[in-house]
Design a protein around this motif. Structure first.
Motif, PDB file in Angstrom:
ATOM      1  N   PRO A 174       1.273  -1.291   0.356  1.00 22.97           N
ATOM      2  CA  PRO A 174       0.328  -0.107   0.078  1.00 22.97           C
ATOM      3  C   PRO A 174       0.811   1.392  -0.174  1.00 22.97           C
ATOM      4  O   PRO A 174       0.392   1.960  -0.350  1.00 22.97           O
ATOM      5  CB  PRO A 174      -0.786   0.094   1.533  1.00 22.97           C
ATOM      6  CG  PRO A 174      -0.068  -1.041   1.768  1.00 22.97           C
ATOM      7  CD  PRO A 174       0.947  -2.068   1.152  1.00 22.97           C
ATOM      8  N   ASN A 175       2.211   0.991   0.990  1.00 22.34           N
ATOM      9  CA  ASN A 175       2.512   2.446   0.356  1.00 22.34           C
ATOM     10  C   ASN A 175       3.886   2.362  -0.566  1.00 22.34           C
ATOM     11  O   ASN A 175       4.625   1.669  -0.935  1.00 22.34           O
ATOM     12  CB  ASN A 175       3.558   2.313   1.356  1.00 22.34           C
ATOM     13  CG  ASN A 175       3.336   2.544   2.784  1.00 22.34           C
ATOM     14  OD1 ASN A 175       1.740   3.286   3.046  1.00 22.34           O
ATOM     15  ND2 ASN A 175       3.183   1.345   3.587  1.00 22.34           N
ATOM     16  N   ALA A 176       3.660   2.991  -2.312  1.00 18.73           N
ATOM     17  CA  ALA A 176       3.978   3.657  -3.272  1.00 18.73           C
ATOM     18  C   ALA A 176       5.342   3.987  -2.694  1.00 18.73           C
ATOM     19  O   ALA A 176       5.463   4.863  -1.690  1.00 18.73           O
ATOM     20  CB  ALA A 176       3.281   4.025  -4.357  1.00 18.73           C
ATOM     21  N   PRO A 177       6.396   3.295  -4.042  1.00 18.59           N
ATOM     22  CA  PRO A 177       7.593   3.839  -3.291  1.00 18.59           C
ATOM     23  C   PRO A 177       8.129   5.686  -3.518  1.00 18.59           C
ATOM     24  O   PRO A 177       7.368   6.052  -4.623  1.00 18.59           O
ATOM     25  CB  PRO A 177       8.365   3.035  -3.924  1.00 18.59           C
ATOM     26  CG  PRO A 177       7.809   2.565  -4.881  1.00 18.59           C
ATOM     27  CD  PRO A 177       6.306   2.314  -4.674  1.00 18.59           C
ATOM     28  N   LYS A 178       8.664   6.479  -2.878  1.00 15.95           N
ATOM     29  CA  LYS A 178       9.126   7.744  -3.421  1.00 15.95           C
ATOM     30  C   LYS A 178       9.989   7.174  -4.603  1.00 15.95           C
ATOM     31  O   LYS A 178      10.973   6.129  -5.275  1.00 15.95           O
ATOM     32  CB  LYS A 178       9.765   8.159  -2.171  1.00 15.95           C
ATOM     33  CG  LYS A 178       9.465   8.829  -1.234  1.00 15.95           C
ATOM     34  CD  LYS A 178       9.976   9.422  -0.483  1.00 15.95           C
ATOM     35  CE  LYS A 178       9.427   9.700   0.982  1.00 15.95           C
ATOM     36  NZ  LYS A 178      10.608   7.917   1.297  1.00 15.95           N
ATOM     37  N   PRO A 179       9.821   8.126  -6.256  1.00 18.90           N
ATOM     38  CA  PRO A 179      10.328   8.149  -7.039  1.00 18.90           C
ATOM     39  C   PRO A 179      11.777   7.776  -6.683  1.00 18.90           C
ATOM     40  O   PRO A 179      12.947   7.465  -7.163  1.00 18.90           O
ATOM     41  CB  PRO A 179       9.750   9.244  -7.514  1.00 18.90           C
ATOM     42  CG  PRO A 179       8.386   9.508  -7.841  1.00 18.90           C
ATOM     43  CD  PRO A 179       8.016   9.022  -6.523  1.00 18.90           C
ATOM     44  N   GLU A 180      12.310   9.017  -6.386  1.00 20.35           N
ATOM     45  CA  GLU A 180      13.751   8.944  -6.080  1.00 20.35           C
ATOM     46  C   GLU A 180      14.256   7.836  -5.040  1.00 20.35           C
ATOM     47  O   GLU A 180      15.616   7.791  -5.133  1.00 20.35           O
ATOM     48  CB  GLU A 180      14.121  10.568  -5.446  1.00 20.35           C
ATOM     49  CG  GLU A 180      13.205  10.117  -3.765  1.00 20.35           C
ATOM     50  CD  GLU A 180      12.063  11.367  -3.903  1.00 20.35           C
ATOM     51  OE1 GLU A 180      11.005  11.199  -4.543  1.00 20.35           O
ATOM     52  OE2 GLU A 180      11.570  11.868  -2.749  1.00 20.35           O
ATOM     53  N   ASP A 181      13.758   7.213  -4.379  1.00 19.39           N
ATOM     54  CA  ASP A 181      13.811   5.833  -3.892  1.00 19.39           C
ATOM     55  C   ASP A 181      14.197   4.553  -4.766  1.00 19.39           C
ATOM     56  O   ASP A 181      14.555   3.223  -4.987  1.00 19.39           O
ATOM     57  CB  ASP A 181      12.911   4.934  -2.936  1.00 19.39           C
ATOM     58  CG  ASP A 181      12.992   5.764  -1.661  1.00 19.39           C
ATOM     59  OD1 ASP A 181      14.247   6.544  -1.673  1.00 19.39           O
ATOM     60  OD2 ASP A 181      12.658   5.937  -0.903  1.00 19.39           O
ATOM     61  N   LEU A 182      13.707   4.614  -6.776  1.00 19.29           N
ATOM     62  CA  LEU A 182      14.091   3.563  -7.292  1.00 19.29           C
ATOM     63  C   LEU A 182      14.795   3.975  -8.571  1.00 19.29           C
ATOM     64  O   LEU A 182      15.214   5.741  -8.201  1.00 19.29           O
ATOM     65  CB  LEU A 182      12.129   4.153  -8.574  1.00 19.29           C
ATOM     66  CG  LEU A 182      11.190   3.240  -7.383  1.00 19.29           C
ATOM     67  CD1 LEU A 182      10.154   3.438  -8.171  1.00 19.29           C
ATOM     68  CD2 LEU A 182      11.483   1.787  -6.874  1.00 19.29           C
ATOM     69  N   PRO A 183      15.629   3.336  -9.514  1.00 15.82           N
ATOM     70  CA  PRO A 183      16.237   3.787  -9.560  1.00 15.82           C
ATOM     71  C   PRO A 183      15.855   4.596 -10.932  1.00 15.82           C
ATOM     72  O   PRO A 183      14.713   4.682 -11.704  1.00 15.82           O
ATOM     73  CB  PRO A 183      16.690   2.460 -10.805  1.00 15.82           C
ATOM     74  CG  PRO A 183      16.430   1.023  -9.988  1.00 15.82           C
ATOM     75  CD  PRO A 183      14.775   2.035  -8.983  1.00 15.82           C
ATOM     76  N   LEU A 198       8.243   1.699 -13.714  1.00 16.04           N
ATOM     77  CA  LEU A 198       7.562   0.924 -12.896  1.00 16.04           C
ATOM     78  C   LEU A 198       6.442   1.972 -12.172  1.00 16.04           C
ATOM     79  O   LEU A 198       5.246   1.390 -11.570  1.00 16.04           O
ATOM     80  CB  LEU A 198       8.786   1.115 -11.770  1.00 16.04           C
ATOM     81  CG  LEU A 198       9.403  -0.464 -11.816  1.00 16.04           C
ATOM     82  CD1 LEU A 198      10.748  -0.034 -10.759  1.00 16.04           C
ATOM     83  CD2 LEU A 198       9.724  -1.550 -12.102  1.00 16.04           C
ATOM     84  N   LEU A 199       6.420   2.971 -11.533  1.00 13.78           N
ATOM     85  CA  LEU A 199       5.239   3.764 -11.463  1.00 13.78           C
ATOM     86  C   LEU A 199       3.453   2.975 -11.295  1.00 13.78           C
ATOM     87  O   LEU A 199       3.059   3.529 -11.223  1.00 13.78           O
ATOM     88  CB  LEU A 199       5.211   4.821 -10.086  1.00 13.78           C
ATOM     89  CG  LEU A 199       6.741   5.174  -8.920  1.00 13.78           C
ATOM     90  CD1 LEU A 199       7.101   6.470  -8.734  1.00 13.78           C
ATOM     91  CD2 LEU A 199       5.799   4.175  -8.351  1.00 13.78           C
ATOM     92  N   ASP A 200       4.242   3.922 -12.615  1.00 16.02           N
ATOM     93  CA  ASP A 200       2.825   3.622 -13.844  1.00 16.02           C
ATOM     94  C   ASP A 200       2.208   1.966 -13.786  1.00 16.02           C
ATOM     95  O   ASP A 200       0.958   1.731 -14.082  1.00 16.02           O
ATOM     96  CB  ASP A 200       3.433   4.222 -15.139  1.00 16.02           C
ATOM     97  CG  ASP A 200       1.910   3.993 -16.192  1.00 16.02           C
ATOM     98  OD1 ASP A 200       1.117   4.166 -15.745  1.00 16.02           O
ATOM     99  OD2 ASP A 200       2.639   4.572 -17.539  1.00 16.02           O
ATOM    100  N   TYR A 201       2.922   1.932 -14.125  1.00 14.04           N
ATOM    101  CA  TYR A 201       2.961  -0.012 -14.539  1.00 14.04           C
ATOM    102  C   TYR A 201       1.962  -0.274 -12.447  1.00 14.04           C
ATOM    103  O   TYR A 201       1.015  -0.451 -13.105  1.00 14.04           O
ATOM    104  CB  TYR A 201       3.962  -0.910 -14.818  1.00 14.04           C
ATOM    105  CG  TYR A 201       3.358  -2.541 -15.086  1.00 14.04           C
ATOM    106  CD1 TYR A 201       2.676  -2.259 -16.124  1.00 14.04           C
ATOM    107  CD2 TYR A 201       3.739  -3.141 -14.273  1.00 14.04           C
ATOM    108  CE1 TYR A 201       2.639  -3.850 -16.384  1.00 14.04           C
ATOM    109  CE2 TYR A 201       3.934  -4.235 -14.658  1.00 14.04           C
ATOM    110  CZ  TYR A 201       2.796  -4.938 -15.314  1.00 14.04           C
ATOM    111  OH  TYR A 201       2.668  -6.156 -15.641  1.00 14.04           O
TER     112      TYR A 201
END
Ligand code: OGA
Ligand code: NI
Length: 370
Positions: free
Chosen positions: A167-176, A183-186
């Motif tokens: 339920p907690n989406a990652p922050k974009p800055e935590d992803l490559p 990844l967030l869109d998908y």
């Protein structure tokens, strides 16, 4: 079976410590299996050798009827009778194979292509940038080769990343940065699809549409991105060892290479890539709460001289969320003739059992069996 003699024991320990050293050296490269292939190896290191498997392959036996169903979802919003037909196919597939593929599921082809491209971009980016993400410690985005490298499980011919999506989406800055947006869109599209799938699965169990959602089956999602480099000796190893998924369902996006197989009646069946399709499989939790109406099937991925193969699997699971919820066979499915096959358990109880007692590759279902 005889006892192991002291000299045989010495041999096993020696092999174990050799293996441990080789695993550590491999881990420390932080470049995974792709690093070995980039270095131009022509024989695979011993740590990747797997014991042979005794099950037959449907493709060798010419069993052409063994095909994982492909279900077209385009008609489910038309009239109730069309939806009923789809639900019936889902019930049949989930109860027989534990696997099915879906087409016309609402996620655009372009999104699917872009997200697989994002997985490739992550694994094929500059080595020094990629190494920064290599870790076996808890973190929002974890990249490594073989999450269970230091266990007794045979080492697999693949590299992977893991991240929590809901339920907690990652922050974009935590992803490559090479794949964060897609990844967030998908992920948001898979969440929407999850809602629909749990409706269809509820209906397939003869329950009202929101039943599985009301049990929070669609709340937690995490993703594995897998990268299977080409393998010079594919018959000696595997891309993913035989396992069942510990979740409610998996939504798997695979590319065109193939190699995923499901174990059905002691025979390996190919899950052939279908353009535009997503592979859905039932996990251990859904088998348990459905009181074995649905099957969580064992599956694996072959290594291949062709590659890389990439896949992205999204696990709908509550297993590792901070919730005190309990799960057990759904009461409405039970009767005097069909008593509960499992006892109820809480998520913290499950998590503790899984971390400490559950050997890799053994199913946690048995522990809760009545
Ligand atoms: C998994 C899995 C299959 C694949 O992630 O659990 O089975 O095709 N993946 O990568
Ligand atoms: Ni799996």
């Amino acid at each position: 079976m005889g006892f192991t003699s002291p000299s045989e024991m010495d041999e096993i320990f020696k092999e174990d410590s050799e293996r441990a050293k080789e695993l550590k050296a491999f881990d420390e490269t932080k470049l995974g299996v792709k690093g070995l292939v980039d270095a131009g190896i022509t024989q695979i290191p011993r740590i990747f050798h797997h014991p042979p498997d005794n099950f037959k392959r449907a493709s060798d036996l010419g069993l052409k009827d063994y095909v994982i169903p492909v279900i077209d979802l385009s008609s489910i919003h038309e009239d109730p009778s069309e939806r009923k037909k789809v639900v019936e196919r889902v019930r049949e597939a989930a109860g027989t194979w534990g696997f099915f593929q879906i087409v016309n599921h609402g996620i655009p082809m372009s999104t699917m292509e872009e997200v697989l491209d994002g997985v490739i971009k992550f694994f094929e980016q500059d080595d020094e940038v990629k190494k920064e993400f290599y870790t076996r410690d808890q973190s929002p985005f974890m990249y490594s080769s073989n999450f269970n490298l230091y266990t007794k499980a045979p080492t697999s011919w693949k590299d992977s990343f893991f991240c929590n999506l809901a339920p907690n989406a990652p922050k974009p800055e935590d992803l490559p940065s090479v794949c964060s947006d897609i990844l967030l869109d998908y992920s948001s599209q898979v969440m929407k699809l999850g809602t629909l799938l749990f409706e269809l699965l509820s209906e397939a169990l003869g329950l009202n549409s929101t039943y599985l959602r009301d049990m929070c089956c669609n709340v937690g999602v995490f993703a594995f991105g897998h990268y299977y480099p080409p393998c010079p000796e594919p018959e000696l190893t595997l891309g993913t060892i035989k396992h069942a998924d510990v979740n409610f369902i998996t939504v798997l996006l695979q590319d065109h290479v193939g190699g995923l197989q499901v174990l059905h009646q002691d025979t390996w069946i190919d899950v052939a890539p279908v353009p535009g399709a997503l592979v859905i499989n039932i996990g251990d939790f859904l088998q348990l709460i459905s009181n074995d109406i649905f099957k969580s099937a064992q599956h694996r991925v072959l290594a291949n001289t062709v590659g890389p193969r990439v896949s992205l699997s999204c696990f709908f699971s509550q297993a590792f969320l901070p919730t005190s919820r309990s799960y057990g066979p759904i009461k409405e499915l039970l009767s005097e003739d069909n008593p509960a096959k499992y006892r109820e358990f809480s998520i913290p109880e499950f998590a503790a059992h899984y971390r400490t007692k559950c050997m890799k590759g053994t199913t946690p279902l048995l522990h809760f069996k009545i």
